[in-house]
Design a protein around this motif. Structure first.
Motif, PDB file in Angstrom:
ATOM      1  N   THR A  40       0.828  -1.210   0.000  1.00 16.23           N
ATOM      2  CA  THR A  40       0.000   0.000   0.000  1.00 16.23           C
ATOM      3  C   THR A  40       0.864   1.262   0.000  1.00 16.23           C
ATOM      4  O   THR A  40       0.660   2.173  -0.819  1.00 16.23           O
ATOM      5  CB  THR A  40      -0.926   0.007   1.229  1.00 16.23           C
ATOM      6  OG1 THR A  40      -1.734  -1.174   1.214  1.00 16.23           O
ATOM      7  CG2 THR A  40      -1.827   1.224   1.220  1.00 16.23           C
ATOM      8  N   THR A  42       4.060   1.655  -0.786  1.00 11.66           N
ATOM      9  CA  THR A  42       4.890   1.771  -1.992  1.00 11.66           C
ATOM     10  C   THR A  42       4.063   2.230  -3.187  1.00 11.66           C
ATOM     11  O   THR A  42       4.500   3.077  -3.977  1.00 11.66           O
ATOM     12  CB  THR A  42       5.554   0.413  -2.312  1.00 11.66           C
ATOM     13  OG1 THR A  42       6.335   0.001  -1.180  1.00 11.66           O
ATOM     14  CG2 THR A  42       6.456   0.522  -3.524  1.00 11.66           C
ATOM     15  N   PHE A  43       2.872   1.685  -3.329  1.00 15.40           N
ATOM     16  CA  PHE A  43       2.011   2.062  -4.453  1.00 15.40           C
ATOM     17  C   PHE A  43       1.610   3.538  -4.355  1.00 15.40           C
ATOM     18  O   PHE A  43       1.645   4.268  -5.358  1.00 15.40           O
ATOM     19  CB  PHE A  43       0.762   1.181  -4.466  1.00 15.40           C
ATOM     20  CG  PHE A  43      -0.130   1.407  -5.646  1.00 15.40           C
ATOM     21  CD1 PHE A  43       0.186   0.890  -6.891  1.00 15.40           C
ATOM     22  CD2 PHE A  43      -1.299   2.144  -5.508  1.00 15.40           C
ATOM     23  CE1 PHE A  43      -0.643   1.111  -7.978  1.00 15.40           C
ATOM     24  CE2 PHE A  43      -2.128   2.365  -6.595  1.00 15.40           C
ATOM     25  CZ  PHE A  43      -1.795   1.844  -7.833  1.00 15.40           C
ATOM     26  N   ALA A 111      -5.259   6.472  -4.923  1.00 15.79           N
ATOM     27  CA  ALA A 111      -4.334   5.336  -5.057  1.00 15.79           C
ATOM     28  C   ALA A 111      -4.446   4.403  -3.856  1.00 15.79           C
ATOM     29  O   ALA A 111      -4.422   3.175  -4.005  1.00 15.79           O
ATOM     30  CB  ALA A 111      -2.902   5.847  -5.187  1.00 15.79           C
ATOM     31  N   ILE A 115      -5.531   0.450  -4.207  1.00 13.15           N
ATOM     32  CA  ILE A 115      -4.641  -0.663  -3.833  1.00 13.15           C
ATOM     33  C   ILE A 115      -5.237  -1.473  -2.689  1.00 13.15           C
ATOM     34  O   ILE A 115      -5.092  -2.702  -2.644  1.00 13.15           O
ATOM     35  CB  ILE A 115      -3.227  -0.136  -3.465  1.00 13.15           C
ATOM     36  CG1 ILE A 115      -2.242  -1.307  -3.366  1.00 13.15           C
ATOM     37  CG2 ILE A 115      -3.246   0.681  -2.200  1.00 13.15           C
ATOM     38  CD1 ILE A 115      -2.047  -2.077  -4.645  1.00 13.15           C
ATOM     39  N   VAL A 210       9.616  -1.442  -3.972  1.00  9.31           N
ATOM     40  CA  VAL A 210       8.767  -2.403  -4.693  1.00  9.31           C
ATOM     41  C   VAL A 210       9.241  -3.831  -4.434  1.00  9.31           C
ATOM     42  O   VAL A 210       8.439  -4.741  -4.186  1.00  9.31           O
ATOM     43  CB  VAL A 210       8.767  -2.099  -6.209  1.00  9.31           C
ATOM     44  CG1 VAL A 210       8.186  -3.268  -6.996  1.00  9.31           C
ATOM     45  CG2 VAL A 210       7.954  -0.845  -6.485  1.00  9.31           C
TER      46      VAL A 210
END
Length: 370
Positions: A40, A42-43, A111, A115, A210
């Protein structure tokens, strides 16, 4: 003296069985879902950086225009610190900050929703908010502090620090000349080169995160599946709750079989003929031209059931014909109440013709006697 011990006796307490759909559904209702916070974070970070990259030129032009408007609106630079000007400029700064930060904040929020939905779907539950006194237990707290999950989180944090530190060192070392020469550029060139360097550094950081988030997701998945595993006894108990006690179900099925058998035996007297194996199989057939276009099976059975069918047939003077291949074919391919298939028409017709001829002969003899 030798003793043998069945090790399966100890298996009942071990969680060796995969979670059932019911267990997964209940765990989800309790808020126990498969989710990686690293994925979450990182996205969201990646989308935020991409948003800054896309809207960067707009942000830069707006910021320069804002600074220009601030200074052009005041004749003397010293007047900036006057109380009225400070209040006006404070409002302008807050507005500009909202305009600059708002789009990125909105993109990050969307975002995060996306996610999280991809990981756990739509879920609304208040059960995790309920007061749990075990969380206040110091012993439980120490247990969680030194648990496997805490150790993994510690290793993950150390790994992130080491990776980010290494990436920062290598990136700065590689671009040292560009960083040193930044003050020599004019404002626009300085901002352009600085943002380019910052974006390159950020993307490398996100790339490292990632990799960590992928590893963390698989770890969370493994722990999630492990926590949901059940013992053999739990599976049996759940089966009893959802499907009913196997013993009770077997008794119900036995009773249903008896009822079905009773109904079937009541229909046997309607049969035109009973075809036998001769001892193992018996199939009762009726042909009513007014109801059906072909003969159909009234009753069938093996062994004891077959004997009962023949017994009822004898009591009601129903012809019993021995035909092993036909009896087996009818028993294996035709269910009770179904019509005879076309491939068996000829064989059944021969039997019925023989039976009808016997009935005609019997009627003729009976007429002669009277």
């Amino acid at each position: 003296m030798n003793y043998t011990l069945d090790l399966q006796l100890f298996a009942n307490g071990e969680k060796t069985e995969k979670a059932t759909p019911k267990k997964r559904r209940e765990a989800r209702e309790e808020g126990q879902v498969l989710q990686s916070r690293e994925v979450t974070a990182t996205f969201i970070l990646l989308i935020s950086f991409l948003g800054i990259k896309i809207f960067g030129k707009y942000f830069l032009s707006y910021m320069l225009k804002f600074i220009k408007d601030i200074y052009e609106g005041i004749e003397n630079v010293d007047q900036i610190f006057y109380e009225n000007n400070l209040m006006i400029n404070f409002v302008k700064v807050i507005s500009a900050f909202a305009i600059l930060v708002g789009p990125i904040t909105f993109i990050s929020f969307i975002a995060g929703l996306v996610i999280n939905y991809l990981q756990i779907g739509f879920l609304f539950t208040t059960k995790p908010l309920k007061i749990n006194l075990n969380r206040l237990n110091p012993a439980e707290g120490l247990k969680r502090l030194f648990s496997k999950r805490s150790l993994v989180e510690l290793v993950k944090s150390i790994l992130k620090i080491v990776l980010i530190g290494y990436i920062a060192y290598s990136y700065i070392n590689k671009n040292m000349l560009k960083i040193i020469n930044l003050p020599k550029f004019e404002l626009l060139s300085f901002l352009s080169n600085f943002s380019s360097l910052l974006f390159g550094f950020s993307i490398r950081i996100v790339g490292a995160l990632v990799i960590i988030s992928i590893a963390d997701y698989f770890f969370q998945w493994r722990e999630y599946e492990k926590n949901l595993m059940m013992t053999k006894q739990e599976v049996k108990e759940e089966f009893k709750q959802t499907e009913g006690d196997p013993l009770i179900k077997s008794k119900i099925r036995e009773k249903q079989r008896k009822i079905a058998m009773s109904r079937m035996m009541q229909d046997v007297p309607k049969a035109d003929v009973i075809i036998t194996n001769p001892t193992h199989i018996a199939v009762a057939i009726e042909y009513d031209r007014n109801l059906y276009e072909a003969p159909y099976v009234l009753a069938k059975g093996m062994d004891v059931v077959a004997e009962n069918i023949k017994k009822v047939g004898e009591e009601h003077s129903i012809p019993i014909v021995e035909n092993k291949p036909l009896a087996r074919a009818l028993y294996e391919t035709v269910e009770i109440g179904d019509l005879i298939p076309e491939e068996l028409y000829e064989a059944v017709a021969e039997v019925l013709a023989y039976v009808y001829s016997l009935k005609d002969e019997f009627r003729r003899k009976d007429d002669e006697i009277w």
